[in-house]
Design a protein around this motif. Structure first.
Motif, PDB file in Angstrom:
ATOM      1  N   ARG A  64      -4.434  17.948  21.498  1.00 12.80           N
ATOM      2  CA  ARG A  64      -3.752  18.210  22.703  1.00 12.80           C
ATOM      3  C   ARG A  64      -2.292  18.326  22.308  1.00 12.80           C
ATOM      4  O   ARG A  64      -1.634  19.214  22.514  1.00 12.80           O
ATOM      5  CB  ARG A  64      -4.094  17.314  23.995  1.00 12.80           C
ATOM      6  CG  ARG A  64      -5.310  17.812  24.778  1.00 12.80           C
ATOM      7  CD  ARG A  64      -5.441  17.110  25.831  1.00 12.80           C
ATOM      8  NE  ARG A  64      -6.160  15.969  25.617  1.00 12.80           N
ATOM      9  CZ  ARG A  64      -6.716  14.915  26.419  1.00 12.80           C
ATOM     10  NH1 ARG A  64      -6.251  15.160  27.851  1.00 12.80           N
ATOM     11  NH2 ARG A  64      -7.621  14.033  26.266  1.00 12.80           N
ATOM     12  N   GLU A  68      -0.311  21.970  21.470  1.00 14.06           N
ATOM     13  CA  GLU A  68       1.048  22.167  21.898  1.00 14.06           C
ATOM     14  C   GLU A  68       2.109  22.474  21.111  1.00 14.06           C
ATOM     15  O   GLU A  68       2.860  23.336  21.298  1.00 14.06           O
ATOM     16  CB  GLU A  68       1.426  21.136  22.940  1.00 14.06           C
ATOM     17  CG  GLU A  68       2.601  21.129  23.635  1.00 14.06           C
ATOM     18  CD  GLU A  68       2.792  20.487  24.856  1.00 14.06           C
ATOM     19  OE1 GLU A  68       3.792  20.789  25.814  1.00 14.06           O
ATOM     20  OE2 GLU A  68       2.243  19.150  25.247  1.00 14.06           O
ATOM     21  N   ARG A  91      -3.160  22.854  31.314  1.00 15.96           N
ATOM     22  CA  ARG A  91      -3.438  21.690  30.728  1.00 15.96           C
ATOM     23  C   ARG A  91      -4.382  20.775  31.481  1.00 15.96           C
ATOM     24  O   ARG A  91      -5.238  20.080  30.548  1.00 15.96           O
ATOM     25  CB  ARG A  91      -2.024  20.850  30.535  1.00 15.96           C
ATOM     26  CG  ARG A  91      -0.931  21.377  29.825  1.00 15.96           C
ATOM     27  CD  ARG A  91      -1.280  22.083  28.557  1.00 15.96           C
ATOM     28  NE  ARG A  91      -1.911  21.189  27.583  1.00 15.96           N
ATOM     29  CZ  ARG A  91      -1.217  20.479  26.897  1.00 15.96           C
ATOM     30  NH1 ARG A  91       0.184  20.510  26.741  1.00 15.96           N
ATOM     31  NH2 ARG A  91      -1.698  19.772  25.883  1.00 15.96           N
ATOM     32  N   GLU A  94      -7.786  21.906  30.155  1.00 12.34           N
ATOM     33  CA  GLU A  94      -7.935  21.444  28.748  1.00 12.34           C
ATOM     34  C   GLU A  94      -8.517  20.001  28.947  1.00 12.34           C
ATOM     35  O   GLU A  94      -9.309  19.619  27.807  1.00 12.34           O
ATOM     36  CB  GLU A  94      -6.673  21.497  27.941  1.00 12.34           C
ATOM     37  CG  GLU A  94      -6.783  21.186  26.576  1.00 12.34           C
ATOM     38  CD  GLU A  94      -5.476  21.000  25.989  1.00 12.34           C
ATOM     39  OE1 GLU A  94      -5.552  20.806  24.553  1.00 12.34           O
ATOM     40  OE2 GLU A  94      -4.417  20.948  26.392  1.00 12.34           O
ATOM     41  N   ALA A  95      -7.731  19.129  29.661  1.00 15.53           N
ATOM     42  CA  ALA A  95      -8.280  17.742  29.826  1.00 15.53           C
ATOM     43  C   ALA A  95      -9.591  17.649  30.377  1.00 15.53           C
ATOM     44  O   ALA A  95     -10.349  16.696  29.781  1.00 15.53           O
ATOM     45  CB  ALA A  95      -7.125  17.122  30.594  1.00 15.53           C
ATOM     46  N   ASP A  98     -11.913  18.506  27.252  1.00 14.17           N
ATOM     47  CA  ASP A  98     -12.069  17.468  26.464  1.00 14.17           C
ATOM     48  C   ASP A  98     -12.855  16.137  27.028  1.00 14.17           C
ATOM     49  O   ASP A  98     -13.409  15.388  26.238  1.00 14.17           O
ATOM     50  CB  ASP A  98     -10.661  16.919  26.167  1.00 14.17           C
ATOM     51  CG  ASP A  98      -9.852  17.992  25.221  1.00 14.17           C
ATOM     52  OD1 ASP A  98     -10.208  19.168  24.862  1.00 14.17           O
ATOM     53  OD2 ASP A  98      -8.763  17.725  24.913  1.00 14.17           O
ATOM     54  N   ALA A 163     -10.282  25.846  25.277  1.00 10.91           N
ATOM     55  CA  ALA A 163     -10.841  24.406  25.331  1.00 10.91           C
ATOM     56  C   ALA A 163     -11.866  24.323  25.915  1.00 10.91           C
ATOM     57  O   ALA A 163     -13.056  23.747  25.531  1.00 10.91           O
ATOM     58  CB  ALA A 163      -9.697  23.575  26.078  1.00 10.91           C
TER      59      ALA A 163
END
Length: 207
Positions: A64, A68, A91, A94-95, A98, A163
């Motif tokens: 991450r 960025e 974001r 993406e989290a 992940d 992601a």
């Protein structure tokens, strides 16, 4: 720049896809974090990949953080919105992707890690982690809905899609028995769209 990583890691793949989408030059150095921990530990004390070694010898760790940074290096194909709610949305997805991968890796390692005996392995632990995987996939499916891509009006690809795509592809690679594509056809369609892109086609997991 030099990227330390493996050809199977979805986190490394996320960085490689971003590098390709941003048209940035780099050299990939494959590292076995299990068999050659000392090498990666020289630049990342945690002994984990991906690790991006910059031209001055300094290193960035964690996918991450790396993506960025990479998104700031070129105006080509901006993948992370600069401000506001849309940035937070990208974001967050993406989290989520992940987090699904973290749970899936824990489930896989419960049986793949050679340091455990059969008696030490916990089916209940695997079930708990796979429950997180399904919950995350539910959320991603609902968030995508009928849009082409996750962020904003769903017209343009962003880091959220990269992601999620890397997550879905790794699940298909390591957990074919889950058949998530049959349950979430819109996520399967997203992955098909992504894997038609050169950045995804060139970074298929191997191993």
């Amino acid at each position: 720049m030099k990227l330390l990583g493996s050809l199977t890691s979805p986190f490394v793949r996320k960085v490689r896809v971003v590098l390709a989408e941003k048209k940035l030059d780099y050299r990939l150095e494959t590292v076995d974090v299990w068999g050659d921990r000392a090498t990666i530990a020289l630049v990342n004390p945690l002994g984990k990949v991906p690790c991006l070694v910059l031209d001055d010898g300094s290193a960035l760790v964690d996918s991450r953080v790396i993506v960025e940074y990479l998104d700031t290096l070129s105006p080509v194909g901006r993948l992370i919105p600069s401000l506001g709610r849309e940035r937070a949305e990208v974001r967050s997805w993406e989290a989520m992707a992940d987090g699904v991968l973290d749970a899936a890796v824990l489930a896989r390692m419960e049986y793949a890690f050679s340091g455990r005996t059969e008696l030490q392995r916990s089916p209940a632990w695997v079930e708990r982690q796979l429950g997180k995987v399904w919950a995350g996939l539910d959320a991603m499916s609902l968030g995508l809905g009928e849009k082409t891509y996750f962020a904003g009006n769903g017209i343009h690809i962003s880091l959220a899609d990269i992601a999620v795509g890397c997550c879905l592809a790794w699940l298909r690679f390591r957990f074919p028995e889950l058949d998530w594509a049959g349950r979430y056809p819109q996520l399967a369609q997203l992955l098909d769209r992504l894997e038609a892109r050169p950045s995804f086609a060139a970074t298929q997991p191997q191993g």
